[in-house]
Scaffold this motif. Structure first.
Motif, short mmCIF file in Angstrom:
data_model
loop_
_atom_site.label_atom_id
_atom_site.label_comp_id
_atom_site.label_asym_id
_atom_site.label_seq_id
_atom_site.Cartn_x
_atom_site.Cartn_y
_atom_site.Cartn_z
N TYR A 192 0.65 -1.07 -0.07
CA TYR A 192 0.18 0.14 -0.12
C TYR A 192 0.82 1.23 -0.09
O TYR A 192 0.65 2.05 -0.79
N CYS A 193 1.93 1.42 0.76
CA CYS A 193 2.65 2.51 0.92
C CYS A 193 3.48 2.47 -0.32
O CYS A 193 3.84 3.74 -0.83
N LEU A 194 4.09 1.56 -0.90
CA LEU A 194 4.86 1.62 -1.98
C LEU A 194 3.79 2.08 -3.07
O LEU A 194 4.37 3.00 -3.77
N GLY A 195 2.80 1.67 -3.42
CA GLY A 195 1.68 1.85 -4.39
C GLY A 195 1.60 3.40 -4.19
O GLY A 195 1.59 4.33 -5.39
N ARG A 196 1.19 3.93 -3.13
CA ARG A 196 1.11 5.40 -3.04
C ARG A 196 2.37 6.33 -3.31
O ARG A 196 2.04 7.30 -3.97
N TRP A 197 3.34 5.84 -2.96
CA TRP A 197 4.47 6.48 -3.29
C TRP A 197 4.80 6.44 -4.73
O TRP A 197 4.90 7.69 -5.45
N VAL A 198 4.50 5.58 -5.43
CA VAL A 198 4.57 5.43 -6.95
C VAL A 198 3.50 6.33 -7.49
O VAL A 198 3.86 7.13 -8.56
N TYR A 199 2.36 6.21 -7.27
CA TYR A 199 1.48 6.93 -8.06
C TYR A 199 1.72 8.26 -7.63
O TYR A 199 1.66 9.44 -8.67
N LEU A 200 1.92 9.03 -6.38
CA LEU A 200 2.16 10.41 -6.27
C LEU A 200 3.58 10.93 -6.67
O LEU A 200 3.47 12.07 -7.34
N ILE A 201 4.44 10.12 -6.71
CA ILE A 201 5.87 10.41 -7.65
C ILE A 201 5.53 10.79 -8.99
O ILE A 201 5.87 11.66 -9.51
N ASP A 202 4.68 9.96 -9.89
CA ASP A 202 4.29 10.09 -10.90
C ASP A 202 3.65 11.52 -11.16
O ASP A 202 3.93 12.04 -12.20
N ALA A 203 2.78 11.59 -10.22
CA ALA A 203 1.96 12.76 -10.23
C ALA A 203 2.87 14.21 -10.35
O ALA A 203 2.61 14.97 -11.01
N VAL A 204 3.87 14.08 -9.47
CA VAL A 204 4.73 15.24 -9.38
C VAL A 204 5.67 15.16 -10.53
O VAL A 204 5.70 16.22 -11.18
N ASP A 205 6.04 14.09 -10.90
CA ASP A 205 6.95 14.06 -12.14
C ASP A 205 6.17 14.70 -13.44
O ASP A 205 6.82 15.37 -14.20
N ASP A 206 4.95 14.55 -13.53
CA ASP A 206 4.22 14.92 -14.83
C ASP A 206 3.44 16.22 -14.53
O ASP A 206 2.61 16.72 -15.40
N LEU A 207 3.64 16.92 -13.28
CA LEU A 207 3.01 18.03 -12.78
C LEU A 207 3.01 19.27 -14.18
O LEU A 207 2.11 19.48 -14.45
N ALA A 208 4.29 19.46 -14.46
CA ALA A 208 4.33 20.55 -15.56
C ALA A 208 3.75 20.31 -16.67
O ALA A 208 2.87 21.08 -17.18
N ASP A 209 3.87 18.98 -17.09
CA ASP A 209 3.26 18.62 -18.37
C ASP A 209 1.79 18.60 -18.50
O ASP A 209 1.13 19.09 -19.41
N ASP A 210 1.07 18.11 -17.31
CA ASP A 210 -0.20 18.13 -17.30
C ASP A 210 -0.93 19.35 -16.99
O ASP A 210 -1.90 19.81 -17.74
N LEU A 211 -0.18 20.39 -16.30
CA LEU A 211 -0.50 21.76 -16.49
C LEU A 211 -0.71 22.57 -17.60
O LEU A 211 -1.68 23.03 -18.15
#
Length: 292
Positions: A192-211
């Motif tokens: 659970y903690c690993l999956g949460r970390w992976v999802y959230l780090i991907d969201a941060v990584d994609d932040l500029a492109d998504d915006l």
């Protein structure tokens, strides 16, 4: 998954690196054996980590032997003769690749959709084969990926709700090899903690492109960010680091409760050095290349 769960090469020993490559290469071979040559393109660091974790908990040794790379016969590598863990990782990775492609078809822009549409029939055939082998697992993953798609389609501004389905899916996948109820609880928390970390780090990584592209990103909505708000984006990355640190700390705490039979040095290298190094680059806005 996304390719963030990696080794930290500067501090790994040569022997441990060879073992890691042995599992990585075995997973590649098993993907080809079980699904065909094209399935090897779904090979990932994340599924290699899952194979290592599952193999580390097994009673049976992986039994490494000398071999050669199928794509480069001049290159020597190790192979696992016991392929229980790598076969499970191959099946899970094949399913995930298919459902991630479906997500691309639903959410991305024309050019990415066009590329995904070309690959879709191939991955759909691979996934059907995987589902025949492990129908219960496929149903669980399909349900969790549907929940993930629904959360994103609803454009929830809650970072917790956005990450929940993926975290639950990794919790389920990590616990597939649990040998008793106590180990299951620990593995579920670890996943659970690993999956949460992976999802959230991907969201941060994609932040500029998504915006820039107007695509869904929980951090963008939670912080009401604009593409031209450089200070806001920087502040959001710093805020995200606190959440990611907490996820990683809980993940390591759960790992410490496991009775790991082998590969402890490799797994700790990834958890304690590799993932923090990747996280640092993401927070600084430097990380975008996920896989080799």
């Amino acid at each position: 998954m996304f390719g963030y769960v990696r080794l930290h090469k500067p501090t790994i020993t040569m022997g441990e690196y060879e073992q890691y490559r042995g599992v990585y290469c075995t997973l590649c071979r098993r993907l080809g054996k079980r699904y065909g040559l094209g399935a090897r393109m779904t090979l990932s660091y994340d599924m290699t980590f899952l194979a290592l974790l599952h193999a580390a908990l097994e009673a049976d040794e992986p039994d490494f032997c000398a071999g050669r790379c199928s794509f480069n016969p001049t290159k020597k590598c190790l192979r696992c003769q016991n392929t229980v863990a790598t076969d499970l990782a191959a099946d899970l990775g094949t399913m995930l690749a298919y459902y991630k492609l479906k997500d691309t078809l639903a959410d991305e822009k024309f050019l990415k959709k066009l590329g995904a549409a070309c690959v879709y029939p191939i991955l759909a055939a691979y996934r059907r084969r995987a589902a025949k082998r492990r129908p219960d697992i496929d149903r669980e993953i399909a349900a969790m990926m549907t929940a993930q798609a629904q959360a994103e389609a609803a454009r929830t501004s809650s970072i917790d709700r956005a990450a929940e389905p993926f975290a639950k899916m990794l919790s389920y996948m990590a616990a597939l090899v649990a040998q008793d109820d106590t180990q299951r609880v620990v593995l579920e928390r670890f996943g659970y903690c690993l999956g949460r970390w992976v999802y959230l780090i991907d969201a941060v990584d994609d932040l500029a492109d998504d915006l820039a592209g107007g695509q869904y990103n929980p951090y963008a909505l939670a912080k009401n960010l604009r593409a031209d708000d450089a200070d806001g984006i920087k502040s959001c990355r710093e805020y995200a680091a606190l959440t990611l640190n907490a996820c990683l700390a809980e993940c390591i705490a759960a790992y410490n409760l496991l009775d790991v039979r082998r590969f402890d040095g490799i797994l700790r290298n990834i958890l304690e050095e590799g993932m923090p190094a990747i996280q640092k680059r993401v927070i600084l806005g430097e990380e975008k290349s996920h896989e080799p």
